[in-house]
Design an enzyme around this catalytic site. Structure first.
Site, PDB file in Angstrom:
ATOM      1  N   ARG A 126      12.882  -8.045   2.331  1.00 15.31           N
ATOM      2  CA  ARG A 126      13.084  -6.594   2.466  1.00 15.31           C
ATOM      3  C   ARG A 126      14.404  -6.256   3.170  1.00 15.31           C
ATOM      4  NH1 ARG A 126       7.374  -3.529   3.046  1.00 15.31           N
ATOM      5  NH2 ARG A 126       7.793  -3.492   5.275  1.00 15.31           N
ATOM      6  N   ARG A 130       2.866  -8.613  13.547  1.00 14.62           N
ATOM      7  CA  ARG A 130       2.193  -7.499  12.873  1.00 14.62           C
ATOM      8  C   ARG A 130       0.972  -7.996  12.115  1.00 14.62           C
ATOM      9  NH1 ARG A 130       6.421  -4.353   9.427  1.00 14.62           N
ATOM     10  NH2 ARG A 130       4.879  -2.704   9.432  1.00 14.62           N
ATOM     11  N   LYS A 147       0.824  -1.218   0.000  1.00 17.14           N
ATOM     12  CA  LYS A 147       0.000   0.000   0.000  1.00 17.14           C
ATOM     13  C   LYS A 147       0.855   1.264   0.000  1.00 17.14           C
ATOM     14  CE  LYS A 147      -1.056  -0.071   4.959  1.00 17.14           C
ATOM     15  NZ  LYS A 147       0.061  -0.987   5.268  1.00 17.14           N
ATOM     16  N   ARG A 177      -5.451   2.578  11.820  1.00 20.32           N
ATOM     17  CA  ARG A 177      -5.185   1.159  12.003  1.00 20.32           C
ATOM     18  C   ARG A 177      -6.094   0.553  13.069  1.00 20.32           C
ATOM     19  NH1 ARG A 177       0.512   1.508  10.117  1.00 20.32           N
ATOM     20  NH2 ARG A 177       1.340  -0.574   9.889  1.00 20.32           N
ATOM     21  N   ARG A 225      15.228  -4.452   8.751  1.00 23.19           N
ATOM     22  CA  ARG A 225      14.638  -3.584   9.774  1.00 23.19           C
ATOM     23  C   ARG A 225      14.066  -4.442  10.898  1.00 23.19           C
ATOM     24  NH1 ARG A 225      10.479   0.419   6.811  1.00 23.19           N
ATOM     25  NH2 ARG A 225       9.064  -0.870   7.999  1.00 23.19           N
TER      26      ARG A 225
END
Ligand code: AMP
Length: 213
Positions: free
Chosen positions: A127, A171, A13, A88, A160
């Site tokens: 990532r 998450r 997104k 959220r 990260r």
């Protein structure tokens, strides 16, 4: 035009929000980016947000709503904005709506970039980020020119903390529990749309554009 981007962390997104922002000339507002900037600058807000982020948990609503409402009050938001990663939770959505209501405004579109959890876990494991300048890469989709090193500043890339596998699982669990109820929330308001986020970036963008008209 005010747009909310929904979708699990890693659904893409952010990429779509950025493209939309440049296509429609609207600011792209990411609460995650605001928190990361504050962490980098060592502000009080950054210190408060960091422990939640590193654990894959949500930063408390009160703090998050405060920084978001501050940001959307800026002059560049007069024509609208694209929210990426906010709201959220239902209380965050309600806080934004009640502020907009006072101004006689509303969210025009909530776009859900839909990607199954299995794909997300696969994507996130690739990532990488530059700890120095913040540039982001993906080992398969956006690899750096030289293996493991940032194109911009030559620093060694890292995973990260919030992209580590355990954190990603957390998450996703948080997403299903606290953020997914927003689907119903925006559906009831008649502004909810979903796009298939497993398609390539250009195809997802075209789908969103056709919704916005
Ligand atoms: P993001 O870059 O949007 O994936 O956000 C990274 C992290 O920042 C999240 O995992 C949360 O810890 C925190 N965060 C970002 N946006 C919000 C929000 N709207 N509410 C609470 N926490 C947030």
């Amino acid at each position: 035009m005010k747009i909310v981007m929904l979708g699990a962390p890693g659904a893409g997104k952010g990429t779509q929000a950025e493209r939309l922002a440049s296509e429609y000339g609207l600011p792209h507002i990411s609460t995650g980016d605001i928190f990361r900037k504050n962490i980098k600058e060592g502000t009080e807000l950054g210190k408060e947000a960091k422990s939640f982020m590193d654990a894959g948990r949500l930063v408390p609503d009160e703090l998050t709503v405060r920084i978001l409402l501050d940001r959307v009050a800026d002059d560049d938001c007069k024509k609208g904005y694209i929210l990426d990663g906010f709201p959220r939770t239902i209380p965050q959505a309600e806080a934004l709506d009640s502020e907009l209501e006072k101004l006689g405004e509303k969210i025009d579109f909530a776009i859900d970039v839909d990607v199954p959890d299995e794909n997300i876990i696969k994507r996130m494991s690739g990532r990488r980020a530059c700890p120095r300048c913040g540039a982001t890469y993906h080992m398969q989709h956006v690899p750096p020119k030289k293996d493991g090193v940032c194109d911009e500043c030559g620093t060694e890339l890292v995973i990260r903390d919030d992209d580590k596998p355990e954190t990603v699982k957390n998450r996703l669990a948080v997403y299903h529990e606290q953020t997914q109820p927003l689907v119903e929330y925006y559906r009831k308001k008649g502004v909810y749309h979903t796009v298939d986020g497993t398609a390539d970036v250009g195809a997802v963008f075209d789908s969103i554009r056709s919704i916005l008209g």
